[in-house]
Design a protein around this motif. Structure first.
Motif, PDB file in Angstrom:
ATOM      1  N   ILE A 139      21.914   1.693  40.281  1.00 45.73           N
ATOM      2  CA  ILE A 139      23.001   1.522  39.312  1.00 45.73           C
ATOM      3  C   ILE A 139      23.004   2.746  38.408  1.00 45.73           C
ATOM      4  O   ILE A 139      21.944   3.253  38.039  1.00 45.73           O
ATOM      5  CB  ILE A 139      22.830   0.212  38.495  1.00 45.73           C
ATOM      6  CG1 ILE A 139      24.001   0.044  37.499  1.00 45.73           C
ATOM      7  CG2 ILE A 139      21.494   0.183  37.749  1.00 45.73           C
ATOM      8  CD1 ILE A 139      24.034  -1.311  36.802  1.00 45.73           C
ATOM      9  N   GLU A 140      24.204   3.249  38.094  1.00 47.65           N
ATOM     10  CA  GLU A 140      24.272   4.434  37.229  1.00 47.65           C
ATOM     11  C   GLU A 140      23.875   4.044  35.811  1.00 47.65           C
ATOM     12  O   GLU A 140      24.329   3.030  35.286  1.00 47.65           O
ATOM     13  CB  GLU A 140      25.686   5.029  37.279  1.00 47.65           C
ATOM     14  CG  GLU A 140      25.988   5.641  38.640  1.00 47.65           C
ATOM     15  CD  GLU A 140      27.355   6.299  38.695  1.00 47.65           C
ATOM     16  OE1 GLU A 140      28.278   5.787  38.045  1.00 47.65           O
ATOM     17  OE2 GLU A 140      27.482   7.311  39.393  1.00 47.65           O
ATOM     18  N   GLU A 141      23.021   4.871  35.203  1.00 46.61           N
ATOM     19  CA  GLU A 141      22.454   4.528  33.883  1.00 46.61           C
ATOM     20  C   GLU A 141      23.490   4.298  32.783  1.00 46.61           C
ATOM     21  O   GLU A 141      23.312   3.389  31.979  1.00 46.61           O
ATOM     22  CB  GLU A 141      21.433   5.600  33.465  1.00 46.61           C
ATOM     23  CG  GLU A 141      20.111   5.411  34.194  1.00 46.61           C
ATOM     24  CD  GLU A 141      19.126   6.539  33.974  1.00 46.61           C
ATOM     25  OE1 GLU A 141      19.434   7.457  33.213  1.00 46.61           O
ATOM     26  OE2 GLU A 141      18.041   6.482  34.574  1.00 46.61           O
ATOM     27  N   PRO A 142      24.589   5.086  32.720  1.00 48.20           N
ATOM     28  CA  PRO A 142      25.562   4.790  31.656  1.00 48.20           C
ATOM     29  C   PRO A 142      26.135   3.378  31.763  1.00 48.20           C
ATOM     30  O   PRO A 142      26.337   2.704  30.750  1.00 48.20           O
ATOM     31  CB  PRO A 142      26.656   5.844  31.875  1.00 48.20           C
ATOM     32  CG  PRO A 142      26.053   6.894  32.704  1.00 48.20           C
ATOM     33  CD  PRO A 142      24.957   6.267  33.492  1.00 48.20           C
ATOM     34  N   MET A 143      26.390   2.924  33.001  1.00 49.70           N
ATOM     35  CA  MET A 143      26.916   1.575  33.194  1.00 49.70           C
ATOM     36  C   MET A 143      25.882   0.533  32.753  1.00 49.70           C
ATOM     37  O   MET A 143      26.193  -0.421  32.034  1.00 49.70           O
ATOM     38  CB  MET A 143      27.284   1.371  34.680  1.00 49.70           C
ATOM     39  CG  MET A 143      27.806  -0.019  34.996  1.00 49.70           C
ATOM     40  SD  MET A 143      29.285  -0.448  34.064  1.00 49.70           S
ATOM     41  CE  MET A 143      30.547   0.221  35.118  1.00 49.70           C
ATOM     42  N   ALA A 144      24.612   0.738  33.166  1.00 49.31           N
ATOM     43  CA  ALA A 144      23.542  -0.185  32.773  1.00 49.31           C
ATOM     44  C   ALA A 144      23.361  -0.189  31.255  1.00 49.31           C
ATOM     45  O   ALA A 144      23.191  -1.247  30.637  1.00 49.31           O
ATOM     46  CB  ALA A 144      22.229   0.202  33.466  1.00 49.31           C
ATOM     47  N   ALA A 145      23.427   1.007  30.639  1.00 48.87           N
ATOM     48  CA  ALA A 145      23.260   1.114  29.177  1.00 48.87           C
ATOM     49  C   ALA A 145      24.397   0.395  28.456  1.00 48.87           C
ATOM     50  O   ALA A 145      24.177  -0.276  27.444  1.00 48.87           O
ATOM     51  CB  ALA A 145      23.218   2.580  28.759  1.00 48.87           C
ATOM     52  N   ALA A 146      25.629   0.525  28.978  1.00 45.84           N
ATOM     53  CA  ALA A 146      26.791  -0.126  28.355  1.00 45.84           C
ATOM     54  C   ALA A 146      26.657  -1.650  28.430  1.00 45.84           C
ATOM     55  O   ALA A 146      26.939  -2.356  27.451  1.00 45.84           O
ATOM     56  CB  ALA A 146      28.077   0.332  29.033  1.00 45.84           C
ATOM     57  N   ILE A 147      26.189  -2.153  29.586  1.00 46.68           N
ATOM     58  CA  ILE A 147      25.988  -3.609  29.731  1.00 46.68           C
ATOM     59  C   ILE A 147      24.886  -4.063  28.775  1.00 46.68           C
ATOM     60  O   ILE A 147      25.025  -5.062  28.067  1.00 46.68           O
ATOM     61  CB  ILE A 147      25.629  -3.968  31.198  1.00 46.68           C
ATOM     62  CG1 ILE A 147      26.805  -3.634  32.127  1.00 46.68           C
ATOM     63  CG2 ILE A 147      25.268  -5.452  31.326  1.00 46.68           C
ATOM     64  CD1 ILE A 147      26.452  -3.657  33.608  1.00 46.68           C
ATOM     65  N   GLY A 177      35.039  -2.411  34.565  1.00 47.20           N
ATOM     66  CA  GLY A 177      33.830  -2.451  35.393  1.00 47.20           C
ATOM     67  C   GLY A 177      33.515  -1.172  36.142  1.00 47.20           C
ATOM     68  O   GLY A 177      32.683  -1.169  37.053  1.00 47.20           O
ATOM     69  N   GLY A 178      34.163  -0.064  35.786  1.00 46.66           N
ATOM     70  CA  GLY A 178      33.885   1.197  36.475  1.00 46.66           C
ATOM     71  C   GLY A 178      33.836   2.360  35.496  1.00 46.66           C
ATOM     72  O   GLY A 178      34.311   2.254  34.368  1.00 46.66           O
TER      73      GLY A 178
END
Length: 326
Positions: A139-147, A177-178
């Protein structure tokens, strides 16, 4: 097969790993964060045997005899030593799974920087599978960080997350979601430590270790002038006499030392905003920019970013664990 996999999923403990340049955090479903240790491995160069991993190995950095080296197997968020990374991941997975000997191998989700190549992605996936995972997903870290920061990532509105890690800074605009626009620069906490080491050498002819520089950065580092400027003592070896020396240095000088890295992070944020569709920029102006990652803890960085972008800026709750929680 689907039912069998579903039963295995219930039995095994799904594991999330934030494989960072500076620290690795591991979370287990239903149990939260179970490991938070430095991404350091101590090895014997003669026998190639791993002597210590994590916090124990970090204590050895800069203090080892000639035959022992403390390696950081990830540089700038990317695997620089495949075999050592595999051993480190195996150690963390085993540490989580030790007490559940009869339970199947875990499913593992690993956070990676958004700017990595396909080859680098495969290296992380292979290292995780070889280390004992049943399957590995990235999973890309920015997406994980945002969640992890609680942003509304699945809504049709724009969220801007800035994840400042040890080796990389990720800036991303997320909607539905993207990732709409993203930027990944190889500037982070490590680069700031190097800035302080270079500053001490340039201004005072003083040689200091990166670990000492990191402690100074945490103690008095800031990105914006405050009311109360604290001082700190530089300790190291005088390059002219070769003898130990200590100097009192003000917080404003540390800020000057950190300026090159801070300026590059701000430039990356501005460039990302420039590429963002205007509808999403309007959303970001309402919601503000969210800072995550260990670098977000740098004193008054939110004020500095707010001044540069003319937007509200918030530091996420517990920024260090945003990625692994996501």
């Amino acid at each position: 097969m689907g039912l069998f996999d579903g039963l295995l999923g219930l039995l095994s403990h799904d594991v999330g790993i934030d494989l960072g340049t500076a620290n690795t955090l591991v979370t287990v479903r239903h149990r939260g964060i179970v490991i938070s240790e430095p991404s350091v491995v101590a090895m014997d160069t003669r026998s190639k045997r791993v002597l210590a991993i994590g916090a124990e190995a970090k204590r050895m950095v800069g203090r080892t005899p000639a035959n022992i080296v403390a390696i950081r197997p990830l540089r700038d968020g990317v695997i620089s030593d495949f075999d050592v990374t595999e051993q480190m991941i195996r150690y963390f997975i085993a540490k989580v799974h030790d007490r559940y000997a009869r339970i199947p191998r875990p499913r593992v989700l690993v956070g990676i920087p958004s700017g990595v190549t396909e080859v680098e992605k495969r290296a992380v996936r292979d290292a995780t599978i070889n280390a004992g995972a049943r399957w590995a997903r990235l999973i890309e870290e920015p997406m994980a960080a945002a969640i992890g920061a609680g942003l509304p990532v699945s809504e049709p509105s724009g969220s801007l997350i800035v994840d400042i890690g040890g080796g990389t800074t990720e800036v991303a605009v997320i909607s539905l979601g993207g990732i709409v626009v993203s930027r990944s620069i190889r500037i982070g906490g490590d680069e700031m430590d190097t800035d302080i080491v270079s500053f001490a050498r340039r201004e005072y002819n003083l040689l200091m270790g990166e670990r000492t520089a990191e402690e100074i950065k945490i103690a008095v580092g800031s990105a914006y002038p405050g009311e109360e400027e604290r001082t700190v003592t530089f300790r190291g070896r005088d390059l002219l006499t070769g003898l130990p020396r200590s100097i009192e240095v003000g917080g404003d000088q540390i800020r000057e030392a950190l300026e090159p890295s801070v300026a590059q992070i701000i430039e990356a944020i501005k460039e990302t905003i420039e590429e963002t569709p205007p509808e999403l920029v309007a959303d970001i102006m309402d919601q503000g920019i969210v800072l995550a990652g260990g670098g977000a803890l740098l004193g008054a960085l939110d004020k500095r970013v707010a001044e540069a972008t003319q937007m509200p800026v918030h530091v996420a709750d517990d920024p260090l664990t945003c990625v692994v929680r996501g």
